[in-house]
Structure formats: structure tokens, C-alpha cells
Scaffold this motif. Structure first.
Motif, PDB file in Angstrom:
ATOM      1  N   GLN A  13     -14.100  14.068  -0.144  1.00 51.52           N
ATOM      2  CA  GLN A  13     -15.524  14.505  -0.410  1.00 51.52           C
ATOM      3  C   GLN A  13     -16.054  14.352   1.090  1.00 51.52           C
ATOM      4  OE1 GLN A  13     -17.278  12.968  -4.003  1.00 51.52           O
ATOM      5  NE2 GLN A  13     -16.559  14.596  -5.186  1.00 51.52           N
ATOM      6  N   ALA A  14     -17.408  15.332   1.019  1.00 49.89           N
ATOM      7  CA  ALA A  14     -18.116  15.186   2.329  1.00 49.89           C
ATOM      8  C   ALA A  14     -18.946  13.929   2.132  1.00 49.89           C
ATOM      9  CB  ALA A  14     -19.362  16.349   2.192  1.00 49.89           C
ATOM     10  N   GLY A  15     -18.911  13.278   3.255  1.00 47.12           N
ATOM     11  CA  GLY A  15     -19.612  11.939   3.535  1.00 47.12           C
ATOM     12  C   GLY A  15     -18.373  10.692   3.469  1.00 47.12           C
ATOM     13  N   GLY A  16     -17.137  11.272   3.184  1.00 49.04           N
ATOM     14  CA  GLY A  16     -16.263  10.257   2.977  1.00 49.04           C
ATOM     15  C   GLY A  16     -15.552   9.871   4.352  1.00 49.04           C
ATOM     16  N   LEU A  86     -17.432  12.492   6.724  1.00 45.15           N
ATOM     17  CA  LEU A  86     -16.871  13.712   7.163  1.00 45.15           C
ATOM     18  C   LEU A  86     -17.494  14.803   6.694  1.00 45.15           C
ATOM     19  CD1 LEU A  86     -13.062  12.460   6.431  1.00 45.15           C
ATOM     20  CD2 LEU A  86     -14.075  13.841   8.335  1.00 45.15           C
ATOM     21  N   LYS A  87     -17.457  16.053   7.293  1.00 48.01           N
ATOM     22  CA  LYS A  87     -18.418  17.227   6.849  1.00 48.01           C
ATOM     23  C   LYS A  87     -17.078  18.304   6.623  1.00 48.01           C
ATOM     24  CE  LYS A  87     -21.658  15.956  10.328  1.00 48.01           C
ATOM     25  NZ  LYS A  87     -22.662  16.705  11.626  1.00 48.01           N
ATOM     26  N   PRO A  88     -17.551  19.289   5.819  1.00 45.58           N
ATOM     27  CA  PRO A  88     -16.736  20.466   5.455  1.00 45.58           C
ATOM     28  C   PRO A  88     -16.384  21.172   6.802  1.00 45.58           C
ATOM     29  CG  PRO A  88     -18.433  20.129   3.927  1.00 45.58           C
ATOM     30  CD  PRO A  88     -18.908  19.265   5.059  1.00 45.58           C
ATOM     31  N   GLU A  89     -17.110  21.088   7.860  1.00 41.53           N
ATOM     32  CA  GLU A  89     -16.524  21.893   8.886  1.00 41.53           C
ATOM     33  C   GLU A  89     -15.588  20.827   9.624  1.00 41.53           C
ATOM     34  OE1 GLU A  89     -19.750  21.246   7.878  1.00 41.53           O
ATOM     35  OE2 GLU A  89     -21.016  20.527   9.765  1.00 41.53           O
ATOM     36  N   ASP A  90     -15.253  19.682   9.396  1.00 42.33           N
ATOM     37  CA  ASP A  90     -14.063  19.032   9.933  1.00 42.33           C
ATOM     38  C   ASP A  90     -12.808  19.649   9.269  1.00 42.33           C
ATOM     39  OD1 ASP A  90     -16.337  16.193   9.782  1.00 42.33           O
ATOM     40  OD2 ASP A  90     -15.495  17.469  11.513  1.00 42.33           O
ATOM     41  N   ALA A  92      -9.451  21.148   8.671  1.00 40.50           N
ATOM     42  CA  ALA A  92      -8.571  21.581   9.836  1.00 40.50           C
ATOM     43  C   ALA A  92      -7.196  21.020   9.680  1.00 40.50           C
ATOM     44  CB  ALA A  92      -9.131  21.397  11.229  1.00 40.50           C
ATOM     45  N   MET A  93      -6.266  21.598  10.246  1.00 44.27           N
ATOM     46  CA  MET A  93      -5.011  20.869  10.550  1.00 44.27           C
ATOM     47  C   MET A  93      -5.334  20.034  11.742  1.00 44.27           C
ATOM     48  SD  MET A  93      -2.046  20.540   9.241  1.00 44.27           S
ATOM     49  CE  MET A  93      -1.338  22.081   8.470  1.00 44.27           C
ATOM     50  N   GLY A 116       1.448  18.286  12.487  1.00 43.17           N
ATOM     51  CA  GLY A 116       0.188  18.127  12.049  1.00 43.17           C
ATOM     52  C   GLY A 116      -0.088  17.527  10.486  1.00 43.17           C
ATOM     53  N   THR A 117      -1.182  17.321  10.242  1.00 39.59           N
ATOM     54  CA  THR A 117      -1.737  16.670   8.786  1.00 39.59           C
ATOM     55  C   THR A 117      -2.757  17.356   8.560  1.00 39.59           C
ATOM     56  OG1 THR A 117      -2.026  14.877   7.593  1.00 39.59           O
ATOM     57  CG2 THR A 117      -2.797  14.587   9.944  1.00 39.59           C
ATOM     58  N   GLN A 118      -2.893  17.975   7.258  1.00 35.78           N
ATOM     59  CA  GLN A 118      -3.956  18.722   6.716  1.00 35.78           C
ATOM     60  C   GLN A 118      -5.325  17.816   6.268  1.00 35.78           C
ATOM     61  OE1 GLN A 118      -4.586  21.930   6.759  1.00 35.78           O
ATOM     62  NE2 GLN A 118      -6.804  21.462   5.991  1.00 35.78           N
ATOM     63  N   VAL A 119      -6.432  17.986   6.935  1.00 37.72           N
ATOM     64  CA  VAL A 119      -7.625  17.202   6.278  1.00 37.72           C
ATOM     65  C   VAL A 119      -8.472  18.425   5.778  1.00 37.72           C
ATOM     66  CG1 VAL A 119      -9.714  16.005   7.169  1.00 37.72           C
ATOM     67  CG2 VAL A 119      -7.461  15.515   8.077  1.00 37.72           C
ATOM     68  N   THR A 120      -8.924  18.015   4.536  1.00 38.92           N
ATOM     69  CA  THR A 120      -9.753  18.976   3.697  1.00 38.92           C
ATOM     70  C   THR A 120     -10.884  18.110   3.218  1.00 38.92           C
ATOM     71  OG1 THR A 120      -7.969  20.272   3.410  1.00 38.92           O
ATOM     72  CG2 THR A 120      -9.870  20.698   1.867  1.00 38.92           C
ATOM     73  N   VAL A 121     -11.996  18.612   3.447  1.00 38.85           N
ATOM     74  CA  VAL A 121     -13.177  17.857   3.140  1.00 38.85           C
ATOM     75  C   VAL A 121     -14.118  18.901   2.177  1.00 38.85           C
ATOM     76  CG1 VAL A 121     -15.596  16.968   3.985  1.00 38.85           C
ATOM     77  CG2 VAL A 121     -13.323  16.971   5.537  1.00 38.85           C
ATOM     78  N   SER A 122     -14.253  18.631   1.066  1.00 34.21           N
ATOM     79  CA  SER A 122     -14.916  19.378   0.233  1.00 34.21           C
ATOM     80  C   SER A 122     -16.560  19.225   0.130  1.00 34.21           C
ATOM     81  CB  SER A 122     -14.577  19.012  -1.357  1.00 34.21           C
ATOM     82  OG  SER A 122     -14.595  17.652  -1.788  1.00 34.21           O
ATOM     83  N   SER A 123     -17.399  19.989  -0.212  1.00 32.03           N
ATOM     84  CA  SER A 123     -18.749  19.887  -0.037  1.00 32.03           C
ATOM     85  C   SER A 123     -19.314  19.648  -1.434  1.00 32.03           C
ATOM     86  CB  SER A 123     -19.628  21.298   0.296  1.00 32.03           C
ATOM     87  OG  SER A 123     -19.078  22.268  -0.452  1.00 32.03           O
TER      88      SER A 123
END
Length: 123
Positions: A13-16, A86-90, A92-93, A116-123
Motif C-alpha cells: 500500500q502507498a506509504g509502505g 512508496l507511492k503509486p507512481e513507484d 514498475a518493473m 526484473g522484479t515487479q513492484v506494485t503500490v496501491s493507493s
């Protein structure tokens, strides 16, 4: 044969926070400059952070300064990227890269790349 392997991505999550790791084989890790790059869907790949072989110099993209920290443990042949706030705009792969020359890293043209490793940040 040189291999570069990333790990540690995931959904947060965002902020994590997340910590990415990167290990190499087939090269002398302590001789190499290392770096992290990322690519979001529909966007160009961008340099996130890089570090000299000794860890004495580092670079951060403006977008991650103050939030991300790159480090390396040459005894463990491992590169890290600690990502906080972390922000949603982070999202990316994230790719780890290695090159003998720090200049190749800062110019975005390192020789060896991971998958690569996937990073997904939810808002």
C-alpha cells in the motif's frame, strides 16, 4: 555465464516499504558498479539509483531521493534497495544491473541486466 537475479518485489500500500535484493554469479561482485532501474507500462526505462563498487558514491533519481536507499554487501554478493514511503507512481518493473564502469551505470547502459522484479503500490 553472468547472471543477475532480483528479488523482493510485491504488492504494497502507498506509504509502505519494500526491500529489493539483487545477487550475481559469474562475475566478481566487489569489482562491479551496481544499479537499479525501473520501467512502468508505457514509459521509458529510468535509472533509480546506482552505487560504486566500494559503496563510496551513490546516485539517486530526484523522484526517489529521501525515500530510497541503495546499499551493497560485497561479502554477500548482494545489492539492496530499501524503498520507503512508496507511492503509486513507484509502480514498475525494477531491474538490477551490473557494469565494471560507474559511468556506464549513470549513463543507463550497464552491461549485465536481471530479469526484473515487479513492484506494485496501491493507493
Amino acid at each position: 555465464q553472468v547472471q543477475v537475479v532480483e528479488s523482493g518485489g510485491g504488492l504494497v500500500q502507498a506509504g509502505g516499504s519494500l526491500r529489493l535484493s539483487c545477487t550475481t554469479s559469474g562475475l566478481t561482485f566487489a569489482d562491479y558498479a551496481m544499479g537499479w532501474f525501473r520501467q512502468a507500462p508505457g514509459k521509458e526505462r529510468e535509472g533509480v539509483s546506482c552505487i560504486t563498487w566500494s559503496g563510496g558514491s551513490t546516485y539517486y533519481a530526484d523522484s526517489v531521493k529521501g525515500r530510497f536507499t541503495i546499499s551493497r554487501d560485497n561479502a554477500k554478493n548482494t545489492l539492496y534497495l530499501q524503498m520507503n514511503s512508496l507511492k503509486p507512481e513507484d509502480t514498475a518493473m525494477y531491474y538490477c544491473a551490473a557494469d565494471l564502469y560507474y559511468g556506464s551505470m549513470t549513463s543507463g547502459r550497464p552491461k549485465y541486466w536481471g530479469q526484473g522484479t515487479q513492484v506494485t503500490v496501491s493507493s
